[in-house]
Motif scaffolding. Structure first.
Motif, PDB file in Angstrom:
ATOM      1  N   ILE A 288       0.831  -1.212   0.000  1.00 54.96           N
ATOM      2  CA  ILE A 288       0.000   0.000   0.000  1.00 54.96           C
ATOM      3  C   ILE A 288       0.860   1.255   0.000  1.00 54.96           C
ATOM      4  CG2 ILE A 288      -1.641   1.330   1.390  1.00 54.96           C
ATOM      5  CD1 ILE A 288      -2.911  -1.331   2.224  1.00 54.96           C
ATOM      6  N   LEU A 289       1.957   1.246   0.734  1.00 54.66           N
ATOM      7  CA  LEU A 289       2.860   2.394   0.736  1.00 54.66           C
ATOM      8  C   LEU A 289       3.429   2.651  -0.652  1.00 54.66           C
ATOM      9  CD1 LEU A 289       4.801   1.987   4.105  1.00 54.66           C
ATOM     10  CD2 LEU A 289       3.211   3.811   3.483  1.00 54.66           C
ATOM     11  N   ASN A 290       3.711   1.591  -1.388  1.00 52.91           N
ATOM     12  CA  ASN A 290       4.201   1.768  -2.755  1.00 52.91           C
ATOM     13  C   ASN A 290       3.122   2.387  -3.651  1.00 52.91           C
ATOM     14  OD1 ASN A 290       6.705   0.721  -2.118  1.00 52.91           O
ATOM     15  ND2 ASN A 290       6.194  -1.351  -2.773  1.00 52.91           N
ATOM     16  N   VAL A 291       1.873   1.984  -3.438  1.00 54.10           N
ATOM     17  CA  VAL A 291       0.779   2.587  -4.193  1.00 54.10           C
ATOM     18  C   VAL A 291       0.625   4.060  -3.826  1.00 54.10           C
ATOM     19  CG1 VAL A 291      -1.712   2.538  -4.584  1.00 54.10           C
ATOM     20  CG2 VAL A 291      -0.437   0.390  -4.452  1.00 54.10           C
ATOM     21  N   VAL A 292       0.734   4.375  -2.537  1.00 57.91           N
ATOM     22  CA  VAL A 292       0.667   5.776  -2.100  1.00 57.91           C
ATOM     23  C   VAL A 292       1.784   6.593  -2.718  1.00 57.91           C
ATOM     24  CG1 VAL A 292       0.864   7.304  -0.094  1.00 57.91           C
ATOM     25  CG2 VAL A 292      -0.536   5.236   0.051  1.00 57.91           C
ATOM     26  N   ALA A 293       2.986   6.011  -2.799  1.00 59.86           N
ATOM     27  CA  ALA A 293       4.112   6.710  -3.425  1.00 59.86           C
ATOM     28  C   ALA A 293       3.789   7.045  -4.881  1.00 59.86           C
ATOM     29  CB  ALA A 293       5.375   5.854  -3.343  1.00 59.86           C
ATOM     30  N   PHE A 294       3.159   6.123  -5.577  1.00 58.82           N
ATOM     31  CA  PHE A 294       2.769   6.390  -6.958  1.00 58.82           C
ATOM     32  C   PHE A 294       1.770   7.542  -7.027  1.00 58.82           C
ATOM     33  CE2 PHE A 294      -0.498   5.681 -10.215  1.00 58.82           C
ATOM     34  CZ  PHE A 294       0.270   5.902 -11.350  1.00 58.82           C
ATOM     35  N   LEU A 295       0.812   7.577  -6.096  1.00 59.15           N
ATOM     36  CA  LEU A 295      -0.171   8.653  -6.092  1.00 59.15           C
ATOM     37  C   LEU A 295       0.494  10.003  -5.822  1.00 59.15           C
ATOM     38  CD1 LEU A 295      -3.099   6.929  -4.146  1.00 59.15           C
ATOM     39  CD2 LEU A 295      -2.856   7.251  -6.621  1.00 59.15           C
ATOM     40  N   VAL A 296       1.478  10.019  -4.920  1.00 62.66           N
ATOM     41  CA  VAL A 296       2.218  11.258  -4.642  1.00 62.66           C
ATOM     42  C   VAL A 296       2.964  11.728  -5.886  1.00 62.66           C
ATOM     43  CG1 VAL A 296       4.124  12.253  -3.310  1.00 62.66           C
ATOM     44  CG2 VAL A 296       2.437  10.805  -2.178  1.00 62.66           C
ATOM     45  N   PRO A 339       1.894  -4.283 -12.415  1.00 59.34           N
ATOM     46  CA  PRO A 339       1.437  -5.694 -12.390  1.00 59.34           C
ATOM     47  C   PRO A 339       1.918  -6.452 -11.170  1.00 59.34           C
ATOM     48  CG  PRO A 339       3.124  -5.356 -14.067  1.00 59.34           C
ATOM     49  CD  PRO A 339       2.729  -4.012 -13.596  1.00 59.34           C
ATOM     50  N   ILE A 340       3.132  -6.127 -10.694  1.00 59.11           N
ATOM     51  CA  ILE A 340       3.646  -6.804  -9.505  1.00 59.11           C
ATOM     52  C   ILE A 340       2.791  -6.449  -8.299  1.00 59.11           C
ATOM     53  CG2 ILE A 340       5.616  -6.958  -7.942  1.00 59.11           C
ATOM     54  CD1 ILE A 340       7.402  -6.534 -10.364  1.00 59.11           C
ATOM     55  N   SER A 341       2.471  -5.164  -8.149  1.00 55.85           N
ATOM     56  CA  SER A 341       1.646  -4.739  -7.015  1.00 55.85           C
ATOM     57  C   SER A 341       0.272  -5.396  -7.067  1.00 55.85           C
ATOM     58  CB  SER A 341       1.504  -3.212  -7.027  1.00 55.85           C
ATOM     59  OG  SER A 341       2.756  -2.590  -6.887  1.00 55.85           O
ATOM     60  N   PHE A 342      -0.292  -5.501  -8.252  1.00 55.13           N
ATOM     61  CA  PHE A 342      -1.624  -6.089  -8.394  1.00 55.13           C
ATOM     62  C   PHE A 342      -1.631  -7.546  -7.951  1.00 55.13           C
ATOM     63  CE2 PHE A 342      -4.566  -8.554 -11.080  1.00 55.13           C
ATOM     64  CZ  PHE A 342      -5.769  -8.016 -10.648  1.00 55.13           C
ATOM     65  N   PHE A 343      -0.704  -8.341  -8.487  1.00 51.85           N
ATOM     66  CA  PHE A 343      -0.692  -9.769  -8.151  1.00 51.85           C
ATOM     67  C   PHE A 343      -0.232  -9.997  -6.705  1.00 51.85           C
ATOM     68  CE2 PHE A 343      -0.388 -10.111 -12.841  1.00 51.85           C
ATOM     69  CZ  PHE A 343      -1.480 -10.933 -13.041  1.00 51.85           C
ATOM     70  N   ALA A 344       0.657  -9.123  -6.208  1.00 55.06           N
ATOM     71  CA  ALA A 344       1.130  -9.285  -4.834  1.00 55.06           C
ATOM     72  C   ALA A 344       0.019  -8.984  -3.839  1.00 55.06           C
ATOM     73  CB  ALA A 344       2.327  -8.364  -4.586  1.00 55.06           C
ATOM     74  N   ILE A 345      -0.771  -7.951  -4.098  1.00 50.07           N
ATOM     75  CA  ILE A 345      -1.880  -7.626  -3.192  1.00 50.07           C
ATOM     76  C   ILE A 345      -2.913  -8.750  -3.202  1.00 50.07           C
ATOM     77  CG2 ILE A 345      -3.843  -6.074  -2.870  1.00 50.07           C
ATOM     78  CD1 ILE A 345      -2.045  -3.771  -3.729  1.00 50.07           C
ATOM     79  N   LEU A 349      -3.930 -11.076   0.098  1.00 48.47           N
ATOM     80  CA  LEU A 349      -5.312 -11.250   0.544  1.00 48.47           C
ATOM     81  C   LEU A 349      -5.770 -12.704   0.455  1.00 48.47           C
ATOM     82  CD1 LEU A 349      -6.921  -8.084  -1.104  1.00 48.47           C
ATOM     83  CD2 LEU A 349      -6.347  -8.426   1.313  1.00 48.47           C
ATOM     84  N   ARG A 350      -4.799 -13.607   0.244  1.00 50.13           N
ATOM     85  CA  ARG A 350      -5.053 -15.052   0.134  1.00 50.13           C
ATOM     86  C   ARG A 350      -5.941 -15.398  -1.045  1.00 50.13           C
ATOM     87  NH1 ARG A 350      -2.987 -17.155   4.837  1.00 50.13           N
ATOM     88  NH2 ARG A 350      -2.855 -15.714   6.604  1.00 50.13           N
ATOM     89  N   MET A 351      -5.804 -14.633  -2.114  1.00 52.67           N
ATOM     90  CA  MET A 351      -6.515 -14.911  -3.360  1.00 52.67           C
ATOM     91  C   MET A 351      -5.514 -14.873  -4.517  1.00 52.67           C
ATOM     92  SD  MET A 351     -10.091 -12.789  -2.895  1.00 52.67           S
ATOM     93  CE  MET A 351      -9.228 -11.230  -2.690  1.00 52.67           C
ATOM     94  N   PRO A 352      -4.507 -15.774  -4.506  1.00 56.51           N
ATOM     95  CA  PRO A 352      -3.467 -15.730  -5.542  1.00 56.51           C
ATOM     96  C   PRO A 352      -4.037 -15.989  -6.928  1.00 56.51           C
ATOM     97  CG  PRO A 352      -3.317 -17.761  -4.269  1.00 56.51           C
ATOM     98  CD  PRO A 352      -4.325 -16.897  -3.570  1.00 56.51           C
ATOM     99  N   LEU A 353      -3.589 -15.200  -7.891  1.00 53.97           N
ATOM    100  CA  LEU A 353      -4.053 -15.325  -9.270  1.00 53.97           C
ATOM    101  C   LEU A 353      -3.062 -16.057 -10.159  1.00 53.97           C
ATOM    102  CD1 LEU A 353      -5.554 -11.737  -9.699  1.00 53.97           C
ATOM    103  CD2 LEU A 353      -6.741 -13.855  -9.076  1.00 53.97           C
ATOM    104  N   ILE A 354      -1.794 -16.169  -9.709  1.00 55.85           N
ATOM    105  CA  ILE A 354      -0.772 -16.891 -10.475  1.00 55.85           C
ATOM    106  C   ILE A 354       0.033 -17.760  -9.523  1.00 55.85           C
ATOM    107  CG2 ILE A 354      -0.565 -15.188 -12.330  1.00 55.85           C
ATOM    108  CD1 ILE A 354       1.867 -14.056 -10.932  1.00 55.85           C
TER     109      ILE A 354
END
Length: 448
Positions: A288-296, A339-345, A349-354
């Motif tokens: 989430i902090l990495n996502v916030v950094a992108f928003l900043v 894409p890394i942030s998306f799949f990692a999140i 959340l215990r819902m792995p997509l790959i």
């Protein structure tokens, strides 16, 4: 014949004398981190081991087993289990029933499971390490004054160099354990090698993201306060911000070493352990902090764009040019991380997509690619860096002509800029605007 070495401190089994063993029990034998040559276990039918990775040995075991045919004749059949999928794991082998079974985090494959991934890793490693080392050496030993931009570029290059060193450790370990990773998995993932690699990659990733964010904030603050010279950021301000970033990055990288998540969960030594609530919070917080950094960063560059396109706002040409280039580069960096942030999140959340095997492709292609690109796009391909290189080479008797050319070109451009600003002073410029533009004639020609 049954051999039981469970709950012992035995660290190895003999390479000879086990040919008649049909059942091997080695549960809770934590010191037994490698198996003997499999050719010495020709009659083995059942194995109860401590580490799941050891069962992977029977996937790649080339052996000849006699099986009865329909006509009663014995036929020699060559069996080759070459990294079968997990659903066809070692428990389904017709020869050896092995437990515990490998899990989804540690499938039966080499550290870098795909040949093309192995080649890409070495390629990215060489360019990332060489490029960032070159940037650090040139910027640190050049005779130019240490500016804010140079200081930030040094921090970014160091972070990307750490990422290159992480890839180097992974590549070397993959090379040393190729086709026999099952015998190295436990020692690697629970040893100092994986802990060092994990610390390097998390520290490098967070410091790189933090530095890119500070670059954006510094550019935004400089451009929006171009008319207020007293509000400009100084080097000691940026140094304090970066000191906080170093402290944060070290803290985030140390937490998995003290039990908050773990680097030993997967072979590529990333903190993917979310078994406890603290570990899950840790992984989610970092993402989430990495996502916030992108928003900043996005907010800063929207403000810069509006400021640059405001005809009533006076900005330095050098600041505007640098800001536009950095906007493209930083957004490119964060697009690679998306894409890394998306799949990692989703995994946190215990819902792995790959799967972990496929995530290695994603992590090698996107996760460290910025460490390869940043030194070239931010520094090496710039005119200022070429000028630094020629200046340093001229001291060794090389590149004198190019050094003189850059020197004369810089003096001429500064002289032209000064004359243009001086002509406008009496009529169109306030005292502060005149001072800023005169200073900009020299600063905008310096290295970024």
């Amino acid at each position: 014949l049954l051999v039981d070495v469970s709950s012992t401190a035995l660290s190895s089994l003999p390479s000879k004398g086990l040919s008649q063993v049909r059942s091997l029990k080695a549960t809770s034998a934590f010191a037994l981190k490698s198996l003997p040559p499999l050719e010495g276990l020709a009659e083995l039918l059942e194995a109860e081991l401590t580490y799941p990775s050891h069962c992977c040995a029977f996937h790649t075991w080339h052996r000849k087993q006699r099986e009865p045919t329909d006509d009663g004749m014995n036929l020699v059949i060559d069996i080759n289990f070459q990294y079968a999928d997990l659903e066809f794991g070692c428990h389904s082998s017709p020869f050896v029933m092995c437990t515990p079974k490998p899990d989804a985090f540690n499938p039966c494959e080499d550290l870098l499971g795909f040949p093309f991934l192995r080649c890409l890793t070495w390629l990215i490693t060489v360019f990332a390490v060489a490029g960032n080392l070159a940037v650090l050496v040139i910027l640190l030993i050049s005779h130019y004054k240490l500016t804010i931009s140079r200081f930030l570029m040094c921090n970014l290059a160091f972070a990307d160099l750490c990422m290159g060193l992480y890839l180097m450790l992974i590549a070397f370990m993959d090379f040393n354990s190729r086709h026999e990773y099952y015998n190295h998995a436990t020692s690697w993932q629970t040893g100092p090698g994986c802990s060092t690699a994990g610390f390097l990659t998390v520290f490098a990733s967070e410091l790189s993201v933090y530095t890119l964010t500070v670059i954006s904030i510094e550019r935004w603050h400089t451009i929006t306060n171009a008319m207020h010279i007293n509000k400009r950021l100084r080097l000691h301000h940026v140094a304090a911000m970066m000191a906080a970033g170093w402290g944060f990055s070290v803290l985030v990288a140390l937490l998995p070493l003290v039990g908050v998540s773990s680097y030993s969960k997967v072979s590529i030594c990333l903190p993917m352990d979310i078994d406890t609530m603290a570990s899950q919070i840790y992984v989610m917080a970092v993402l989430i902090l990495n996502v916030v950094a992108f928003l900043v960063v996005g907010f800063c560059y929207i403000c810069i764009y509006l400021s640059v396109h405001n005809p009533e706002h006076s900005t330095r040409h050098g600041d505007t040019k640098i800001a536009k280039r950095m906007a493209v580069l930083i957004f490119t960096d964060f697009l690679c991380m998306a894409p890394i942030s998306f799949f990692a999140i989703s995994a946190a959340l215990r819902m792995p997509l790959i799967t972990v095997s496929h995530s290695k492709i994603l992590l090698i292609l996107f996760y460290p690619i910025n460490s390869l690109c940043n030194p070239f796009l931010y520094t090496i391909f710039t005119r200022a860096f070429r000028k630094d290189v020629c200046r340093l080479l001229s001291h060794c008797g090389c590149c004198d002509a190019n050094s003189d050319f850059y020197r004369s070109q810089t003096l001429a451009s500064q002289h032209t800029c000064t004359n243009k600003v001086a002509d406008k002073k009496p009529h169109s410029l306030s005292f502060y605007a005149y001072h800023i533009k005169m200073k900009g004639c020299f600063l905008s020609k310096g290295a970024t």
